[in-house]
Write an enzyme that holds these catalytic residues in place. Structure first.
Site, PDB file in Angstrom:
ATOM      1  N   ARG A   1      67.083  59.477  21.864  1.00  0.00           N
ATOM      2  CA  ARG A   1      68.252  58.617  21.620  1.00  0.00           C
ATOM      3  C   ARG A   1      68.686  57.990  22.935  1.00  0.00           C
ATOM      4  O   ARG A   1      69.023  56.816  23.024  1.00  0.00           O
ATOM      5  CB  ARG A   1      69.413  59.402  20.975  1.00  0.00           C
TER       6      ARG A   1
ATOM      7  N   TYR B   1      76.268  34.555  10.001  1.00  0.00           N
ATOM      8  CA  TYR B   1      75.572  35.409   9.030  1.00  0.00           C
ATOM      9  C   TYR B   1      76.594  36.249   8.249  1.00  0.00           C
ATOM     10  O   TYR B   1      77.514  36.828   8.844  1.00  0.00           O
ATOM     11  CB  TYR B   1      74.574  36.302   9.789  1.00  0.00           C
TER      12      TYR B   1
ATOM     13  N   ASP C   1      75.026  34.929  19.733  1.00  0.00           N
ATOM     14  CA  ASP C   1      73.972  35.376  18.829  1.00  0.00           C
ATOM     15  C   ASP C   1      72.861  34.323  18.903  1.00  0.00           C
ATOM     16  O   ASP C   1      73.005  33.218  18.395  1.00  0.00           O
ATOM     17  CB  ASP C   1      74.526  35.516  17.411  1.00  0.00           C
TER      18      ASP C   1
ATOM     19  N   LYS D   1      63.991  38.957  13.338  1.00  0.00           N
ATOM     20  CA  LYS D   1      63.627  37.593  12.976  1.00  0.00           C
ATOM     21  C   LYS D   1      62.507  37.065  13.885  1.00  0.00           C
ATOM     22  O   LYS D   1      61.438  37.602  13.866  1.00  0.00           O
ATOM     23  CB  LYS D   1      64.894  36.728  13.028  1.00  0.00           C
TER      24      LYS D   1
HETATM   25  O1  P1T Z   1      69.537  42.127   9.787  1.00  0.00           O
HETATM   26  P1  P1T Z   1      69.883  42.549  11.193  1.00  0.00           P
HETATM   27  O2  P1T Z   1      68.677  42.770  12.048  1.00  0.00           O
HETATM   28  O3  P1T Z   1      70.847  43.685  11.241  1.00  0.00           O
HETATM   29  O4  P1T Z   1      70.604  41.286  11.877  1.00  0.00           O
HETATM   30  C1  P1T Z   1      71.810  40.733  11.413  1.00  0.00           C
HETATM   31  C2  P1T Z   1      71.891  39.280  11.771  1.00  0.00           C
HETATM   32  C3  P1T Z   1      72.642  38.888  12.862  1.00  0.00           C
HETATM   33  N1  P1T Z   1      72.735  37.600  13.241  1.00  0.00           N
HETATM   34  C4  P1T Z   1      72.084  36.632  12.567  1.00  0.00           C
HETATM   35  C5  P1T Z   1      72.218  35.211  13.017  1.00  0.00           C
HETATM   36  C6  P1T Z   1      71.304  36.950  11.455  1.00  0.00           C
HETATM   37  O5  P1T Z   1      70.677  35.962  10.820  1.00  0.00           O
HETATM   38  C7  P1T Z   1      71.218  38.307  11.033  1.00  0.00           C
HETATM   39  C8  P1T Z   1      70.455  38.692   9.818  1.00  0.00           C
HETATM   40  N2  P1T Z   1      70.228  37.643   8.939  1.00  0.00           N
HETATM   41  C9  P1T Z   1      69.565  37.699   7.743  1.00  0.00           C
HETATM   42  C10 P1T Z   1      69.071  38.837   7.230  1.00  0.00           C
HETATM   43  C11 P1T Z   1      69.449  36.422   7.023  1.00  0.00           C
HETATM   44  O6  P1T Z   1      68.616  36.300   6.105  1.00  0.00           O
HETATM   45  O7  P1T Z   1      70.169  35.502   7.380  1.00  0.00           O
END
Ligand code: P1T
Length: 384
Positions: A51, A103, A175, A200
């Protein structure tokens, strides 16, 4: 040549990396271990519990820092857990100013998790600096910017917001999920924290859920590391390995995402059955000039509304797609289509999301790196 001096397309492959100490493995081994032998209490070789630290995660964290031109990288179990760590820097009563189009899960984290601990969130469009400044008061501590925004593709002027944040002594977090450091490097534009859903484009193959934070300031890095270790939402060794492998081809993938994105955006824009296309590469996009100056391309994310602008019309199209997969997420090699109102942004109340343009007829595309002719043919048959 010191690796620090490498250009971006080399940093994705070499940045912060060196062959593994044990046998010279060029890719870091997947150190699938929770703990590490100590010769005497405290007598370890830099790692004591996974961790707190794991060599495969460290390799990823060094790569993340390198590609974002930062000093420190931190890898988390998801994008949202990375955001969670940033908000945990704050105290009850502190206020955050955030982009109003973001998001859905980020909005849900802010409103439904952190508001009850007394943190106050303001959601506004960030095109107008005076509007942001109006929201700043003595309790404001953080400005949270998503750019380009998910899913409306608004672009925020990072340098301008950074000047404002500095003037009022606020942290600025960006972000950078949609742009990636291939298109935009927020720390160089004055941001304090860069955040990614590495799920992503960084991972790039739709096979992991991972988050990242990158900073330059040692004190900030220490605070975030403390939270990461204390709360424990760390990126596991296997996911670290896969994300690192993904990053090595980020530049070539992004080049193709850009090319295909431009062709598809123009195709949709010229299509008689499409009402409106949101993509910052269009000269008449309200933020085109900012996008052009702070980004090295416009990416493969596109949103659009079919003629008639109904929920039914949108659903009919996404159901008919065959090469594009109807699915949440984005940024992988394969093209995905989403219906934000019912999928990624369903956790935002209808009234709120419609204010920022996320209407029931909106379709979002993550244009992949397939042959663009196949993508166009698929959209053509689905739109009819
Ligand atoms: O899904 P995660 O890895 O926890 O990330 C969240 C997140 C944060 N910021 C942006 C701009 C994002 O697009 C996302 C996650 N988005 C999707 C799952 C989506 O389909 O838009």
């Amino acid at each position: 040549m010191a690796k620090k001096e490498l250009k971006f397309n080399s940093k994705t492959i070499h940045g912060g990396q060196r062959p593994d100490k044990a046998y010279g493995a060029v890719m870091p081994p997947i150190y699938q271990t929770s703990t590490y032998a100590q010769s005497t209490p405290g007598g370890h070789q830099g790692f004591e519990y996974s961790r707190s630290g794991n060599p495969t995660r460290t390799a990823l964290e060094n790569s993340l820092a390198s590609i974002e031109n930062g000093q420190y990288g931190l890898a988390f179990a998801s994008g949202l857990s990375a955001m969670d760590a940033v908000i945990k820097l704050l105290n009850p009563g502190d206020e955050v100013i955030s982009t109003n189009d973001l998001y859905g899960g980020s909005y849900r984290l802010f409103r439904q998790v952190f508001e009850k601990y007394g943190i106050v969130f303001h959601f506004i469009g960030m095109q107008d600096m005076a509007a942001i400044e109006e929201k700043i008061n003595k309790n404001t501590k953080l400005v949270w910017v998503e750019t380009p925004t998910n899913p409306m593709m608004n672009v925020v002027d990072i340098k301008a917001v950074s000047a404002l944040a500095k003037k009022h002594d606020l942290l600025l977090a960006i972000d950078n999920t949609f742009a990636t450091p291939y298109l935009q490097q927020p720390l160089d534009l004055g941001a304090d924290i860069v955040m990614h859903s590495a799920t992503k484009y960084l991972g790039g193959h739709s096979d992991v859920v991972v988050g990242a934070l990158i900073v330059n300031d040692k004190e900030l890095a220490d605070k975030l590391y403390f939270i990461q270790n204390a709360s424990g939402a760390v990126c596991g060794p296997m996911d670290s390995f896969l994300t690192l492998r993904g990053i090595k081809t980020l530049h070539v993938r992004m080049q193709r995402h850009n090319e295909n994105g431009e062709i598809i955006a123009k195709y949709l824009n010229d299509h008689p059955k499409i009402e409106k296309v949101y993509w910052p590469g269009f000269e008449d996009h309200p933020d085109h000039d900012i996008a052009k100056s702070q980004m090295n391309g416009f990416g493969g994310m596109i949103s659009f509304i079919p003629k008639g602008g109904t929920f039914e019309a949108a659903v009919k199209i996404v159901e008919k797609l065959e090469v594009f997969t109807l699915a949440e997420s984005l940024g992988g090699v394969e093209s995905l289509a989403g219906h934000p109102a019912s999928m990624t942004h369903a956790s935002i109340p209808k009234e709120e999301r419609e204010k920022s343009g996320v209407v029931d007829a909106l379709i979002r595309l993550s244009v992949g790196i397939e042959d663009v002719d196949d993508l166009i043919a698929d959209l053509g048959q689905a739109i009819g």
